[in-house]
Design an enzyme around this catalytic site. Structure first.
Site, mmCIF file in Angstrom:
data_model
loop_
_atom_site.group_PDB
_atom_site.id
_atom_site.type_symbol
_atom_site.label_atom_id
_atom_site.label_comp_id
_atom_site.label_asym_id
_atom_site.label_seq_id
_atom_site.Cartn_x
_atom_site.Cartn_y
_atom_site.Cartn_z
ATOM 1 N N ASP A 307 0.845 -1.194 0.000
ATOM 2 C CA ASP A 307 0.000 0.000 0.000
ATOM 3 C C ASP A 307 0.882 1.247 0.000
ATOM 4 O OD1 ASP A 307 -2.260 1.847 0.940
ATOM 5 O OD2 ASP A 307 -3.267 -0.091 0.942
ATOM 6 N N ASP A 316 -0.414 2.229 18.152
ATOM 7 C CA ASP A 316 -1.464 1.216 18.032
ATOM 8 C C ASP A 316 -1.245 0.285 16.850
ATOM 9 O OD1 ASP A 316 -3.666 -0.057 19.052
ATOM 10 O OD2 ASP A 316 -5.117 1.146 17.940
ATOM 11 N N HIS A 362 -3.538 6.011 4.011
ATOM 12 C CA HIS A 362 -4.348 4.883 3.594
ATOM 13 C C HIS A 362 -3.806 3.559 4.126
ATOM 14 C CE1 HIS A 362 -5.896 1.941 0.578
ATOM 15 N NE2 HIS A 362 -6.972 2.703 0.645
ATOM 16 N N ASN A 375 -4.897 -3.165 22.858
ATOM 17 C CA ASN A 375 -4.002 -2.639 23.882
ATOM 18 C C ASN A 375 -4.581 -1.467 24.662
ATOM 19 O OD1 ASN A 375 -4.004 -0.754 21.864
ATOM 20 N ND2 ASN A 375 -1.813 -0.910 21.381
ATOM 21 N N ILE A 377 -5.842 1.311 23.447
ATOM 22 C CA ILE A 377 -5.829 2.593 22.747
ATOM 23 C C ILE A 377 -6.265 2.363 21.301
ATOM 24 C CG2 ILE A 377 -4.021 3.580 24.195
ATOM 25 C CD1 ILE A 377 -2.033 3.060 21.943
ATOM 26 N N VAL A 379 -7.891 1.393 18.077
ATOM 27 C CA VAL A 379 -8.877 0.411 17.638
ATOM 28 C C VAL A 379 -8.283 -0.985 17.801
ATOM 29 C CG1 VAL A 379 -9.926 2.004 15.975
ATOM 30 C CG2 VAL A 379 -8.080 0.480 15.240
ATOM 31 N N ASN A 456 -14.156 1.080 -6.544
ATOM 32 C CA ASN A 456 -15.220 2.008 -6.128
ATOM 33 C C ASN A 456 -15.813 2.815 -7.271
ATOM 34 O OD1 ASN A 456 -14.385 1.218 -3.562
ATOM 35 N ND2 ASN A 456 -13.116 3.012 -3.268
ATOM 36 N N ALA A 470 -8.368 -7.112 -9.447
ATOM 37 C CA ALA A 470 -9.302 -7.986 -8.734
ATOM 38 C C ALA A 470 -10.081 -8.888 -9.684
ATOM 39 C CB ALA A 470 -10.263 -7.145 -7.900
ATOM 40 N N SER A 543 -11.445 -0.495 -0.154
ATOM 41 C CA SER A 543 -10.144 -0.558 0.513
ATOM 42 C C SER A 543 -10.287 -0.902 1.982
ATOM 43 C CB SER A 543 -9.423 0.783 0.397
ATOM 44 O OG SER A 543 -8.852 0.955 -0.867
#
Length: 584
Positions: A307, A316, A362, A375, A377, A379, A456, A470, A543
């Site tokens: 990416d 995090d 991204h 952890n 914090i 997400v 998209n 894809a 994504s």
């Protein structure tokens, strides 16, 4: 980069095309059609993003260029949008609801509610003409409109509409006749005078087609055609493939295939897992937490995020970042002989160095969805104990080359990745890159699962199949394509459909307003002294859906490391749940 205020405005999407300058790819003008510069395939981040974190006020603006006025998706209003210096398309003026009052009964135009509308049937072509005697499109000020009613279409059919004109650029909308709501709309965003769209017929709905023009007060002749595919095949739907991924069902199937029940001591130790670190409806929608409670959290599974890079010091995600065990950091020697010097944390194919940092945001967001640790914090990821291998192949604008992506895939395979996440692609229709196709086959032959965003473009380009790579990767079983749904199980209007072949491994996952991480530099700019690092960033796009599937694949391989690529794909598709999904 120049900011007019301390924040980012609403992020709507990226679109990229090939440029001939030194073989690089770059941002295209909004109305340019997709292009391919052989032998490179135009690669762009397949994202439609609606940022809503507190650090991103909606009144912020960027320097504009290539401005264009068009309907903001789903808003029923118009805004002037342009591309900022990051290649992001964003609003620069407030968006207000528009309405248009038809003239009185003495006008030569006829109120739309009093007309008898001509019929559209699949397989038949019609010709029409916009004139200043037609009613005004209620959602498009100053645009005349013709209205048709669909007949002869069946529930679950995918209906494709194409309108072309020698005189004006058509703008078309499919409308629910009873409610007046616009189901899907399209202007092809290109230079040719044609538009196309597709939608899936829902039970009990009467559909109408509204034909108008992109620019105000344009008139002239047009031709339209309608094609309806056969109703979706058993267990496969043209809008959402095999259905919504189910982590618990997939892991249970993986364990059953191994014929290895959970050890009694592990089963006895099972306790309910604590809640994720933030409000994350997406984890419940795919049944991720019951898998954690079984003891499967992605341990010893490496997921390569190919990416824009990953924020290497973000608290995090840093604990779960890959470390190359065969490389001694900073000694200037290729200790493991893999051809990359000091690649202790992955590789940056844009800068050609061993620091694949995220100069965008991204890749960090994608990595957090896959494997942010639990952890306390930020997400929690789908596989919170999996390892993330950062591989940077896209620049700060989200642009890259097919060769760069292919090199990134090979690097991930050669250095121990078990799963590769590709939240990128190009609109369908271009010539596939041979190097990219060969790299995907290389991953398949070496037992690495590749998960790819479907793209998209459906609401903008009327796309009827996944983007590249894809589409052809899935059609050849080299990877699995992923579309996006919202928290109400409705397929996102931007999410590309499956095409018209059942053979495509295609599933859907949460991809609308998904909370995950923001790149550290973004928080440094908008969060004083990093105080806002734990504030999640909500984005939308296929994504965001793709890393959910990559995370589930990691959970499956944690439960049964002996799974082959074919078995992973077969389990993901066979356990996906089509119930309660809503198509558009």
């Amino acid at each position: 980069m120049h900011l007019n205020s301390p924040g980012l405005s609403r992020l709507v999407g990226f679109r990229f095309q090939a440029k001939k300058d030194n073989g690089r790819m770059g941002a295209s003008r909004p109305r340019d059609p997709p292009k391919v510069d052989t032998p490179l395939l135009s690669i762009f981040i397949a994202v439609v993003m609606f940022g809503r974190a507190q650090v991103m006020p909606s009144n912020a603006t960027f320097p504009r260029r290539n401005n264009r006025t068009f309907a903001t998706p789903g808003s029923g209003c118009t805004s002037t949008l342009g591309q900022n210096d990051l290649g992001m398309t964003q609003a620069t003026i407030p968006c207000s609801e528009l309405s248009h009052r038809l003239r009185s009964s003495t006008d030569t135009r006829v109120n739309a509610t009093q007309r008898r509308f001509p019929i559209l049937r699949p397989g038949r072509r019609r010709t029409g003409r916009l004139s200043d005697r037609d009613p005004i499109n209620p959602n498009r000020a100053g645009r005349f409109a013709d209205i048709y009613t669909f007949q002869g279409i069946q529930t679950d059919q995918q209906v494709r509409v194409r309108v072309s004109s020698p005189n004006f650029d058509p703008y078309i909308q499919v409308v629910n006749k009873k409610t007046g709501a616009v189901v899907v709309k399209n202007d092809d965003n290109g230079s040719s005078f044609n538009s196309r769209l597709s939608f899936v017929v829902q039970p009990g709905v009467t559909y109408q087609l509204r034909v108008s023009s992109y620019a105000p007060r344009e008139t002239g002749k047009y031709a339209l055609s309608v094609r309806a595919l056969t109703p979706s095949i058993q267990d496969f739907n043209f809008a959402y493939g095999y259905g919504l991924i189910d982590a618990q069902a997939a892991v249970d199937a993986a364990i059953a295939l191994a014929n290895t029940p959970i050890p009694l001591e592990t089963a006895g130790d099972m306790v309910p897992d604590p809640q994720p670190d933030a409000e994350q409806w997406n984890l419940d929608q795919i049944n991720a937490r019951p898998v954690w409670e079984q003891g499967h959290r992605g341990d010893n599974v490496v997921v390569a995020v190919v990416d824009t890079g990953v924020s290497l010091n973000h608290p995090d995600i840093a604990p779960n970042l890959w470390q190359n065990p065969g490389e001694i950091p900073g000694n200037g020697i290729d200790d493991d002989g893999n051809g990359f010097v000091d690649d202790t944390r992955g590789w940056d194919f844009i800068q050609d160095d061993p620091l694949p940092r995220d100069a965008n945001y991204h890749g960090t967001h994608v990595a957090g969805i896959v494997a942010a640790p639990q952890n306390g914090i930020g997400v929690t990821g789908v596989a919170p104990d999996a390892t993330i291998m950062p591989v940077r192949v896209l620049d700060q604008y989200g642009s890259g080359t097919a060769k760069g992506v292919a090199d990134g895939i090979r690097y991930a395979v050669d250095n121990g990745a078990d799963v590769i996440n590709l939240s990128l692609g190009a609109p369908p229709g271009g010539r596939p890159s041979r190097s990219l196709r060969r790299s995907l086959r290389y991953a398949y032959q070496n037992g690495v699962v590749v998960v790819i965003a479907a793209g998209n473009e459906r609401d903008v380009l009327g796309t009827a199949q996944p983007g590249e790579p894809a589409f052809w990767a899935a059609s050849q079983n080299l990877g699995i394509a992923v579309g996006a749904v919202n928290r109400n199980n409705r397929v996102a209007n931007f999410s590309n459909p499956t095409g018209n072949r059942r053979v495509n491994p295609f599933v859907v996952a949460p991809g609308v307003d998904v909370n995950s991480l923001a790149a550290l530099w973004l928080r440094n700019v908008f969060g004083p002294n990093n105080l806002d690092l734990i504030e999640p960033l909500a984005l939308s796009g296929t994504s965001m859906a793709t890393p959910h599937v990559a995370g589930v694949a990691a959970l499956m391989l944690n439960a049964n490391p002996m799974l082959t690529v074919d078995q992973v794909i077969q389990i993901l598709t066979s356990t996906a749940n089509p119930d309660h999904l809503k198509a558009v």
